[in-house]
Design a protein around this motif. Structure first.
Motif, PDB file in Angstrom:
ATOM      1  N   ASN A 173      -3.256  -6.777   6.583  1.00  0.00           N
ATOM      2  CA  ASN A 173      -4.534  -6.367   6.569  1.00  0.00           C
ATOM      3  C   ASN A 173      -4.963  -5.459   7.732  1.00  0.00           C
ATOM      4  O   ASN A 173      -5.798  -6.008   8.795  1.00  0.00           O
ATOM      5  CB  ASN A 173      -5.555  -7.765   6.663  1.00  0.00           C
ATOM      6  CG  ASN A 173      -5.441  -8.336   5.219  1.00  0.00           C
ATOM      7  OD1 ASN A 173      -5.204  -7.686   4.274  1.00  0.00           O
ATOM      8  ND2 ASN A 173      -5.246 -10.027   5.210  1.00  0.00           N
ATOM      9  N   HIS A 174      -4.234  -4.622   8.252  1.00  0.00           N
ATOM     10  CA  HIS A 174      -4.735  -3.561   9.241  1.00  0.00           C
ATOM     11  C   HIS A 174      -4.517  -3.961  10.727  1.00  0.00           C
ATOM     12  O   HIS A 174      -4.743  -3.421  11.542  1.00  0.00           O
ATOM     13  CB  HIS A 174      -5.973  -3.125   9.005  1.00  0.00           C
ATOM     14  CG  HIS A 174      -6.366  -2.530   7.716  1.00  0.00           C
ATOM     15  ND1 HIS A 174      -5.920  -1.338   7.263  1.00  0.00           N
ATOM     16  CD2 HIS A 174      -7.235  -2.902   6.832  1.00  0.00           C
ATOM     17  CE1 HIS A 174      -6.146  -1.166   6.109  1.00  0.00           C
ATOM     18  NE2 HIS A 174      -7.041  -2.017   5.480  1.00  0.00           N
ATOM     19  N   ARG A 228       0.646  -5.110   4.524  1.00  0.00           N
ATOM     20  CA  ARG A 228      -0.517  -4.396   4.725  1.00  0.00           C
ATOM     21  C   ARG A 228      -1.635  -5.198   3.922  1.00  0.00           C
ATOM     22  O   ARG A 228      -1.881  -6.360   4.197  1.00  0.00           O
ATOM     23  CB  ARG A 228      -0.373  -3.022   4.407  1.00  0.00           C
ATOM     24  CG  ARG A 228       0.728  -2.471   5.200  1.00  0.00           C
ATOM     25  CD  ARG A 228       0.671  -0.809   4.834  1.00  0.00           C
ATOM     26  NE  ARG A 228       1.455  -0.146   5.916  1.00  0.00           N
ATOM     27  CZ  ARG A 228       3.030   0.005   5.457  1.00  0.00           C
ATOM     28  NH1 ARG A 228       3.474  -0.590   4.326  1.00  0.00           N
ATOM     29  NH2 ARG A 228       3.841   0.597   6.526  1.00  0.00           N
ATOM     30  N   THR A 229      -2.536  -4.415   2.952  1.00  0.00           N
ATOM     31  CA  THR A 229      -3.398  -5.125   2.218  1.00  0.00           C
ATOM     32  C   THR A 229      -2.926  -5.768   1.008  1.00  0.00           C
ATOM     33  O   THR A 229      -3.925  -6.248   0.163  1.00  0.00           O
ATOM     34  CB  THR A 229      -4.485  -4.100   2.064  1.00  0.00           C
ATOM     35  OG1 THR A 229      -4.348  -3.105   1.097  1.00  0.00           O
ATOM     36  CG2 THR A 229      -5.087  -3.615   3.392  1.00  0.00           C
ATOM     37  N   GLU A 230      -1.839  -5.894   0.543  1.00  0.00           N
ATOM     38  CA  GLU A 230      -1.515  -6.346  -0.607  1.00  0.00           C
ATOM     39  C   GLU A 230      -0.997  -7.944  -0.189  1.00  0.00           C
ATOM     40  O   GLU A 230      -0.862  -8.210   0.659  1.00  0.00           O
ATOM     41  CB  GLU A 230      -0.196  -5.691  -1.228  1.00  0.00           C
ATOM     42  CG  GLU A 230      -0.542  -4.361  -1.907  1.00  0.00           C
ATOM     43  CD  GLU A 230       0.406  -3.796  -2.707  1.00  0.00           C
ATOM     44  OE1 GLU A 230       0.988  -4.238  -3.623  1.00  0.00           O
ATOM     45  OE2 GLU A 230       1.006  -2.712  -2.212  1.00  0.00           O
ATOM     46  N   ASP A 231      -1.029  -8.668  -1.454  1.00  0.00           N
ATOM     47  CA  ASP A 231      -0.462  -9.808  -1.617  1.00  0.00           C
ATOM     48  C   ASP A 231       0.969  -9.850  -1.359  1.00  0.00           C
ATOM     49  O   ASP A 231       1.743  -9.230  -2.235  1.00  0.00           O
ATOM     50  CB  ASP A 231      -0.960 -10.559  -2.751  1.00  0.00           C
ATOM     51  CG  ASP A 231      -0.310 -12.083  -2.844  1.00  0.00           C
ATOM     52  OD1 ASP A 231       0.352 -12.460  -2.116  1.00  0.00           O
ATOM     53  OD2 ASP A 231      -0.601 -12.545  -3.775  1.00  0.00           O
ATOM     54  N   GLU A 234       2.747  -5.779   9.702  1.00  0.00           N
ATOM     55  CA  GLU A 234       1.304  -5.247   9.393  1.00  0.00           C
ATOM     56  C   GLU A 234       0.809  -5.988   8.345  1.00  0.00           C
ATOM     57  O   GLU A 234       1.283  -6.090   7.297  1.00  0.00           O
ATOM     58  CB  GLU A 234       1.287  -4.020   9.298  1.00  0.00           C
ATOM     59  CG  GLU A 234       0.078  -3.342   9.177  1.00  0.00           C
ATOM     60  CD  GLU A 234      -0.345  -1.713   8.888  1.00  0.00           C
ATOM     61  OE1 GLU A 234      -1.460  -1.175   8.753  1.00  0.00           O
ATOM     62  OE2 GLU A 234       0.732  -1.018   9.243  1.00  0.00           O
ATOM     63  N   ASP A 286       0.944  -1.231  -0.024  1.00  0.00           N
ATOM     64  CA  ASP A 286      -0.105   0.012  -0.013  1.00  0.00           C
ATOM     65  C   ASP A 286       0.833   1.393   0.000  1.00  0.00           C
ATOM     66  O   ASP A 286       0.403   2.295   0.410  1.00  0.00           O
ATOM     67  CB  ASP A 286      -0.864   0.049   1.199  1.00  0.00           C
ATOM     68  CG  ASP A 286      -1.911  -1.184   1.067  1.00  0.00           C
ATOM     69  OD1 ASP A 286      -2.190  -1.711   0.269  1.00  0.00           O
ATOM     70  OD2 ASP A 286      -2.182  -1.418   2.417  1.00  0.00           O
TER      71      ASP A 286
END
Length: 480
Positions: free
Chosen positions: A460-461, A401-404, A458, A373
């Protein structure tokens, strides 16, 4: 505190709230609002605080500060809610920054080490110093954990108040580009502002390098004096934008006001002669790497600008210590070396690997990833730099974070195509570290890059505990 006291000196467009309204506390997060609080609706990255005015009122907010007036509620309408929050915070805590010497450092790399060096030198001169930065906040020796480089304005003034009440005379702080653009330091007057360097980072927010540079240049419009790294490509533009007289420093240019001569790099530190117009002093700093010379010059420039003699400052640097997560040696009791460094930008990776190459007797093994992100364009650049400067690369995950994580690694590997440098790809970071340790040889130097002082991953938040020092220790515990 009365509403009118909180708004002393704050520009107000209109108000439907009574001046003598008693305010219990100031909040900008609607989830924290309690009965009698003043809720300030600020516009954030992903959401707008105005959307939560109704929730704040339901939870008992006594009044609202906003840019768009709500119907049927006591509200103070302002032009810029972020600036108003900073001004309200200063009033709430009695303008604590005004009673201390405020010193700020901005730049992509080197901010943390520079601030610690300044703190050390000022303390050696007998001052009590507060520090605000990426690693942690400090009031003298008291440690206060932090989650962002520069706190939101309200927390910032609350921290200043604690520092003032504890007897601090000076505050040295990292001033991020985000904090300058988002008015977190609005209303603060810095005695000295310093610029270390500008390299690619945070383009997900600033979009262009010029936008990023302009953000940092704001510091020199709110400072009485400046300190600028003349060796950086952005130096002339920073000097042109500055609204204060600036001292320049350099490792290369004699035209600078402060220079480093006869530089010697060692495995355990650096030595050089610091020269100014008419003065010089021998400096010995027990932190390795050429970038340590640059950080030392930046720190020397700051203390010189507040009147500290060069000889005293140089003498103090000899007893300075390294910063956690910056070329930090991890105890292993082996015949190879393990270092932890926060390097998470192309320039940061290049600096630390070049520093290690300067003293490594064996292979330089670079273990790294890139955060999710965030600016994707720096990923292949970091991969290429690591492949060019290391003898072996271990590519892994770093705050996806929210990325693969695998997709992030693929971006990194694009920059490593065609390289002859051997590498290993292991997505799980603890597993990758154990692999590197298991395959290390005598005199190798393993550089764990990206996490530095951070003790979490970190995803997925959610921040999951992950301390690389513990991971290294667990490897040797199992091996034993």
């Amino acid at each position: 505190m009365k509403l009118q006291e909180l708004f002393r000196g704050v520009a107000v467009k209109s108000s439907t709230a009574a001046d003598d309204l008693e305010i219990r506390e100031v909040r900008y997060d609607s989830r924290a609002v309690q009965a009698g609080d003043l809720f300030v609706a600020i516009r954030g990255f992903a959401t707008d605080g105005h959307q939560y005015i109704g929730k704040a009122l339901e939870q008992g907010a006594a009044a609202i500060v906003c840019e768009e007036a709500p119907e049927g509620a006591p509200a103070v309408v302002v032009e810029n809610a972020r600036q108003a929050l900073a001004e309200i915070a200063a009033n709430r805590f009695g303008h604590p920054a005004d009673s201390m010497v405020m010193l700020g450092v901005t730049g992509t790399n080197g901010k943390t080490t520079t601030t610690y060096l300044v703190k050390h030198m000022l303390e050696q001169a007998g001052h009590k110093v507060g520090l605000i930065g990426t690693n942690q906040n400090l009031i003298g020796d008291e440690v206060i954990e932090t989650e962002r480089t520069t706190p939101e304005s309200y927390e910032l003034h609350a921290l200043f108040a604690r520092m003032r009440d504890a007897g601090c005379t000076h505050v040295i702080m990292e001033v991020s580009s985000h904090s300058l653009v988002l008015d977190r330091v609005h209303g603060i007057r810095f005695a000295v502002g310093a610029f270390t360097n500008l390299t690619q980072d945070h383009l997900d927010f600033h979009k262009t390098m010029e936008g990023y540079r302009k953000a940092k240049a704001i510091l020199f419009t709110i400072s009485d004096k400046g300190v600028i790294n003349l060796d950086d490509d952005a130096a002339q533009a920073m000097l042109a934008d500055a609204k204060c007289p600036c001292l320049t420093f350099s490792c290369e240019k004699d035209a600078a006001d402060l220079t480093a001569k006869n530089i010697r790099l060692h495995a355990d530190g650096v030595e050089f002669v610091a020269t100014t117009k008419g003065d010089l002093a021998r400096v010995k700093l027990p932190i390795p790497g050429h970038f340590s010379v640059e950080n030392a010059l930046a720190a020397l420039g700051i203390v010189l600008q507040v009147g500290m003699p060069l000889a005293d400052a140089a003498h103090a640097l000899a007893t300075a210590t390294g910063v956690k997560g910056r070329v930090e040696v991890v105890p292993t009791d082996t015949d190879y070396t393990v270092l932890i460094d926060y390097a998470h930008t192309p320039d940061g990776v290049e600096n630390v690997l070049r520093a290690v190459r300067g003293f490594a007797k064996g292979r330089v093994i670079a273990l790294f990833g890139c955060g999710g992100d965030r600016d994707r364009t720096k990923r292949p650049k970091m991969g290429k730099i690591a492949a060019d400067l290391a003898d072996f690369c271990v590519v892994t995950s770093d705050n996806p974070r929210t990325e693969d994580p695998k997709a992030i690694i693929d971006d990194i590997l694009e920059g490593m195509q065609g390289t002859k440098t051997p590498m290993q790809v292991i997505v799980d970071r603890p597993e990758a570290i154990h692999w590197a340790l298991a395959h290390a040889k005598k005199d190798d130097v393993i550089v764990l890059m990206g996490k530095g002082h951070e003790t979490y991953q970190e995803v997925n938040h959610v921040k999951h505990h992950m301390d690389e020092r513990e991971i290294v220790a667990s490897f040797f515990s199992k091996k034993g």
